[in-house]
Design a protein around this motif. Structure first.
Motif, mmCIF file in Angstrom:
data_model
loop_
_atom_site.group_PDB
_atom_site.id
_atom_site.type_symbol
_atom_site.label_atom_id
_atom_site.label_comp_id
_atom_site.label_asym_id
_atom_site.label_seq_id
_atom_site.Cartn_x
_atom_site.Cartn_y
_atom_site.Cartn_z
ATOM 1 N N ASN A 79 0.818 -1.103 -0.008
ATOM 2 C CA ASN A 79 0.063 0.176 0.022
ATOM 3 C C ASN A 79 0.955 1.219 0.028
ATOM 4 O O ASN A 79 1.287 1.501 1.039
ATOM 5 C CB ASN A 79 -0.765 -0.080 1.056
ATOM 6 N N ASP A 82 -1.757 7.268 0.668
ATOM 7 C CA ASP A 82 -1.718 7.953 1.852
ATOM 8 C C ASP A 82 -2.963 7.623 2.910
ATOM 9 O O ASP A 82 -2.895 8.395 3.921
ATOM 10 C CB ASP A 82 -1.655 9.419 1.432
ATOM 11 N N GLU A 83 -3.326 6.608 2.600
ATOM 12 C CA GLU A 83 -4.564 6.129 3.637
ATOM 13 C C GLU A 83 -4.781 4.675 3.528
ATOM 14 O O GLU A 83 -4.097 3.971 2.518
ATOM 15 C CB GLU A 83 -5.840 6.665 3.303
ATOM 16 N N PRO A 84 -5.422 3.973 4.522
ATOM 17 C CA PRO A 84 -5.507 2.370 4.501
ATOM 18 C C PRO A 84 -6.155 2.059 3.284
ATOM 19 O O PRO A 84 -6.989 2.787 2.729
ATOM 20 C CB PRO A 84 -6.205 2.116 5.887
ATOM 21 N N MET A 85 -6.038 0.713 2.855
ATOM 22 C CA MET A 85 -6.868 0.180 2.000
ATOM 23 C C MET A 85 -6.916 -1.374 1.997
ATOM 24 O O MET A 85 -6.367 -2.010 2.597
ATOM 25 C CB MET A 85 -6.158 0.585 0.436
ATOM 26 N N PRO A 111 -2.443 -0.470 6.449
ATOM 27 C CA PRO A 111 -1.932 0.823 6.543
ATOM 28 C C PRO A 111 -1.191 1.461 5.440
ATOM 29 O O PRO A 111 -0.655 0.700 4.735
ATOM 30 C CB PRO A 111 -1.109 0.704 8.169
ATOM 31 N N ALA A 112 -1.226 2.860 5.385
ATOM 32 C CA ALA A 112 -0.442 3.274 4.281
ATOM 33 C C ALA A 112 1.115 2.898 4.620
ATOM 34 O O ALA A 112 1.677 2.899 5.965
ATOM 35 C CB ALA A 112 -0.322 4.910 4.457
ATOM 36 N N THR A 135 -12.506 0.161 0.566
ATOM 37 C CA THR A 135 -12.601 1.159 1.755
ATOM 38 C C THR A 135 -12.345 2.639 1.101
ATOM 39 O O THR A 135 -11.873 2.823 -0.040
ATOM 40 C CB THR A 135 -11.266 0.876 2.733
ATOM 41 N N ASN A 136 -12.685 3.426 2.037
ATOM 42 C CA ASN A 136 -12.789 4.764 1.902
ATOM 43 C C ASN A 136 -12.953 5.635 0.452
ATOM 44 O O ASN A 136 -12.353 6.627 0.191
ATOM 45 C CB ASN A 136 -11.042 5.347 2.019
ATOM 46 N N GLN A 138 -12.382 4.539 -2.346
ATOM 47 C CA GLN A 138 -11.337 4.585 -3.339
ATOM 48 C C GLN A 138 -11.566 3.967 -4.524
ATOM 49 O O GLN A 138 -10.933 4.209 -5.646
ATOM 50 C CB GLN A 138 -10.272 3.638 -2.599
ATOM 51 N N LYS A 179 -11.549 11.473 -2.303
ATOM 52 C CA LYS A 179 -11.522 12.093 -1.133
ATOM 53 C C LYS A 179 -12.870 13.293 -0.901
ATOM 54 O O LYS A 179 -13.704 13.428 -0.293
ATOM 55 C CB LYS A 179 -10.495 12.663 -0.694
#
Length: 591
Positions: A79, A82-85, A111-112, A135-136, A138, A179
Motif C-alpha cells: 500500500n 496515503d491512507e489505509p486500503m 495501513p499506508a 475502503t474509503n 477508493q 476524497k
C-alpha cells in the motif's frame, strides 16, 4: 552414440518422481502488486489534485489476475497510498476462507506504507470477475482490474475456443477526487451525473466534436476479420448502469459471473454496477471501416459523452462513422427488466465440475429462512446522512467482526438482524444475519429508492429466481423461475421493484451483503451474514493477520508479514527439487 549409463536412468526416474511429488497439489500463481497514485486525465481534463488515480504497478486499470479452477492464488499487496486500503475480489467465493475477502468486516485495512499477502484458492469456480479497493471510497479513483478463472482441461467448455480474449472495464468517472466525493456524500450531496464513461481507464473516441473535446486518448481493440473473440465486460463504476453495444455486431452471451448461460444473441446489454458478462463477438462485417464500441449511461438525464472505444479490423479502410448505435428507449421501464429475465442458466453444461450446472435442482429444495430486505433513500439518523436495510444503517466497528468472532470479543456485533422491516425509528448499529449452515435461504430485495441498486453477496453464487415492479408479497413466488435461473453474485433491483434470490449456505464464514452503488454502500447499506459450521471446517486464522481495534495489542512486527503467506514460493520448491536431484545423482553414480 553412447547410451546413457544405468546411473543416469536411475537419476532421471528419481528426478521425475521428485518433481511430480513437489507439484502434486493444485498449482500456485503469484502476483506482487504495488498500489499507488499516478497522474492521469482520462477525460482530457486535469483532475483537481495530482495523484488522484489509483494504479497497480503503475497501471490503470490494474493487471488481469488469471488462474485456473482450483489453483491457489497469492497476491502480495504493498500500500503506497496515503491512507489505509483493502482489495476485495468481486465474485470469488473464498471457500471456508472469509479471512481473504478484503472487506472491513473480515479484515483490518492495510495501513499506508505496509503490505499484506492475500492467499486463497479459486475452488470450484470458472468465469469472469474483477477486483477493486473496498475502503474509503477508493473505487471512485480506480484500483480495479479483471479476474479470469479458466476451465480445467478435463471440463469441456460449451462453445468453441475463441480466437482472442478481451477484457473491458467500463465505468462512470468523476473529475472530483475520491476524497472530495466521499465528503460530498457524507454531507448529504447527491453524486449527480458522472463526468464521463471510461473504457479500460481511457476516455471516449471523438465521435461528436460538439460533445467530446480533442486530444483524448481512447481504447482501440484490434481484431481480424472472420474471427471470434470473447469479450469479458465488467461494470467497475460506482453508481451508473451502462448499456453496452458494438456497432453492427451481435453479442452472444455465454457466461456471467461464473455461470454458463443459455446462448442468446443481443444487440445491447444493460450492465449494472458490479456486474460481469462474457460475450462471443464474431467479426462478420466487411471491415471497410472501424466500428464503435459504446457504453452509455442508463436511467440518467445526462448530456455528458458516452464511453466510446473503437473496434479496428486489420483490413479497415477508414474511421468509424455515423451516429452511435441506438440505446434502448428510456421511456420503456420494462425493457431492462425483461432483458434481465431473459438471462438463464445453461443447465446441461458443466462448469468448474463435470456434472451439469442444472444437476443442483434448487427449485426442489425446501427454504429454511426468508429475509425481506427493504432499502430507503438516504436520510438523517442522529444528524448524519445514512442509508439503511430494514431500518438499520450498518456501523463498521474498528475491530473486524471476523476477528471479534475468532477471539470471542463481546460487544462488537449482535446476531439480531431482523428478517422483515421493523416499525421503529431508524438506527445505526452493527447487526448481523445469523445464517444456518447448509440452510437454504430466500432473500427478497425490495428497492424503495429512486435509482437502480445492485446487490452483491460475498462467498456465494445465488440463484436469481424473480423480479418485478411493485411490492413483493407471498403471492409473488408464483412467478419464480425454479429451474434455470442464473447463478451469479450481483443482481440489480429496479426502483419501486423487487428481486428474489435463493442461496444455499454451504460456505462457512462471515460474508458481506451490500449494495454495489458506492454512495449507498459508504453510507451504511450493507449487512453481514454469519454462517458457522458446527464441525469447525473453516480455514485457520492466517499467520500474517493484521490486528486493529481492541485487538491492536496482538499486532506483530511488520517485517514478519512481508513474505508470501500460504505454500512455499516456487523458488523454494525448485530448490528442494534440485537438492533431491543432486542427492539422487550422487547416490546413483556411486553404485
Amino acid at each position: 552414440m553412447q547410451m546413457p549409463s544405468r546411473s543416469w536412468w536411475i537419476f532421471l526416474n528419481l528426478f521425475v518422481g521428485v518433481v511430480n511429488f513437489a507439484f502434486a497439489e493444485d498449482p500456485f500463481v503469484y502476483y506482487d502488486w504495488t498500489v499507488s497514485y499516478i497522474t492521469a486525465s482520462p477525460l482530457g481534463v486535469k483532475q483537481q489534485i495530482l495523484w488522484v488515480v489509483i494504479a497497480i504497478n503503475g497501471h490503470f486499470p490494474g493487471p488481469i489476475l488469471e488462474a485456473t479452477t482450483n489453483w491457489n492464488v497469492v497476491v502480495n499487496v504493498k500500500n503506497d497510498l496515503d491512507e489505509p486500503m483493502l482489495l476485495t475480489w468481486n465474485g470469488i467465493q473464498h471457500r471456508k476462507n472469509s479471512w481473504q475477502d478484503g472487506v472491513l468486516g473480515t479484515n483490518c485495512p492495510i495501513p499506508a506504507g505496509w503490505n499484506w499477502t492475500y492467499a486463497f484458492q479459486v475452488k470450484d469456480q470458472i468465469g469472469s470477475f474483477f477486483y477493486f479497493p473496498s475502503t474509503n471510497f477508493q473505487r471512485a479513483a480506480g484500483g480495479y482490474g479483471g479476474i479470469i478463472i479458466n476451465n480445467r482441461d478435463v471440463i469441456p467448455v460449451p462453445f468453441g475456443t475463441p480466437d482472442g480474449d478481451i477484457t473491458l472495464n467500463i465505468g462512470d468517472w468523476f473529475v472530483k477526487s475520491h476524497k472530495d466525493l466521499r465528503k460530498n456524500v457524507e454531507n448529504g450531496d447527491d453524486l449527480g451525473s458522472p463526468d464521463g464513461i471510461l473504457f479500460n481507464g481511457l476516455g471516449p473516441y471523438r465521435y461528436d466534436s460538439t460533445i467530446v473535446p480533442d486530444g483524448i486518448t481512447y481504447q482501440v481493440i484490434n481484431v481480424e476479420p472472420g474471427k471470434t473473440y470473447r469479450f469479458r465486460v465488467h461494470n467497475v463504476g460506482i453508481s451508473t448502469t451502462l448499456n453496452f453495444r458494438i456497432q453492427n455486431h451481435n453479442l452472444l452471451l455465454v457466461e456471467t459471473e461464473g455461470s454458463y448461460t443459455v446462448q442468446q444473441n443481443y444487440t445491447n446489454m444493460d450492465i449494472h454496477v458490479g456486474q460481469s458478462f462474457s460475450f462471443l463477438v464474431t467479426m462478420d462485417q466487411t471491415g471497410s471501416n472501424d466500428y464503435y464500441i459504446v457504453a452509455s449511461p442508463r436511467f440518467l438525464k445526462s448530456t455528458k459523452a458516452a464511453g466510446v472505444a473503437i473496434l479496428h479490423y486489420s483490413n479497415s479502410q477508414g474511421p468509424a462513422s455515423g451516429p452511435l448505435p441506438d440505446i434502448p428507449n428510456e421511456s420503456d421501464p420494462s425493457f431492462s427488466m425483461n432483458q434481465a429475465r431473459s438471462i438463464r442458466m445453461n443447465v446441461t453444461a458443466g462448469a468448474a465440475r463435470p456434472n451439469p450446472q442444472g444437476s443442483f435442482k434448487y427449485g426442489e429444495i425446501t427454504v429454511t429462512d426468508v429475509y425481506l430486505l427493504q432499502n430507503r433513500p438516504p436520510e438523517l439518523i442522529n444528524g448524519k446522512t445514512r442509508t439503511t436495510l430494514n431500518g438499520i444503517s450498518f456501523f463498521t466497528p474498528s475491530t473486524p467482526l471476523k476477528l471479534a468472532q475468532q477471539y470471542k470479543v463481546l460487544g462488537i456485533y449482535k446476531l439480531d438482524f431482523p428478517n422483515r422491516p421493523m416499525n421503529r425509528p431508524l438506527v445505526i448499529d452493527t447487526s448481523v444475519i445469523n445464517g444456518t449452515y447448509k440452510g437454504f435461504i430466500e432473500i427478497i430485495l425490495q428497492n424503495n429508492d429512486t435509482t437502480v441498486q445492485s446487490y452483491h453477496l460475498d462467498g456465494y453464487a445465488f440463484f436469481v429466481v424473480g423480479m418485478d415492479y411493485g411490492t413483493w408479497t407471498e403471492n409473488s413466488r408464483s412467478v419464480y423461475n425454479k429451474w434455470d435461473g442464473v447463478a451469479r453474485s450481483t443482481t440489480q433491483v429496479f426502483p419501486g421493484a423487487w428481486t428474489a434470490i435463493l442461496v444455499y449456505l454451504d460456505n462457512a464464514g462471515l460474508w458481506n451483503l451490500r449494495t454495489q452503488n458506492l454512495d449507498s454502500w459508504y453510507l451504511g447499506q450493507e449487512v453481514y451474514l454469519s454462517v458457522i459450521n458446527p464441525e469447525k471446517t473453516e480455514l485457520p486464522l492466517p499467520e500474517n493477520t493484521i490486528y486493529c481495534g481492541v485487538l491492536s495489542n496482538l499486532q506483530k512486527d511488520q517485517a514478519q508479514r512481508v513474505r508470501f503467506s500460504g505454500a512455499p514460493p516456487i523458488p523454494i520448491i525448485i530448490t528442494t527439487v534440485l537438492i533431491a536431484f543432486i542427492i539422487a545423482f550422487v547416490g546413483a553414480s556411486t553404485r
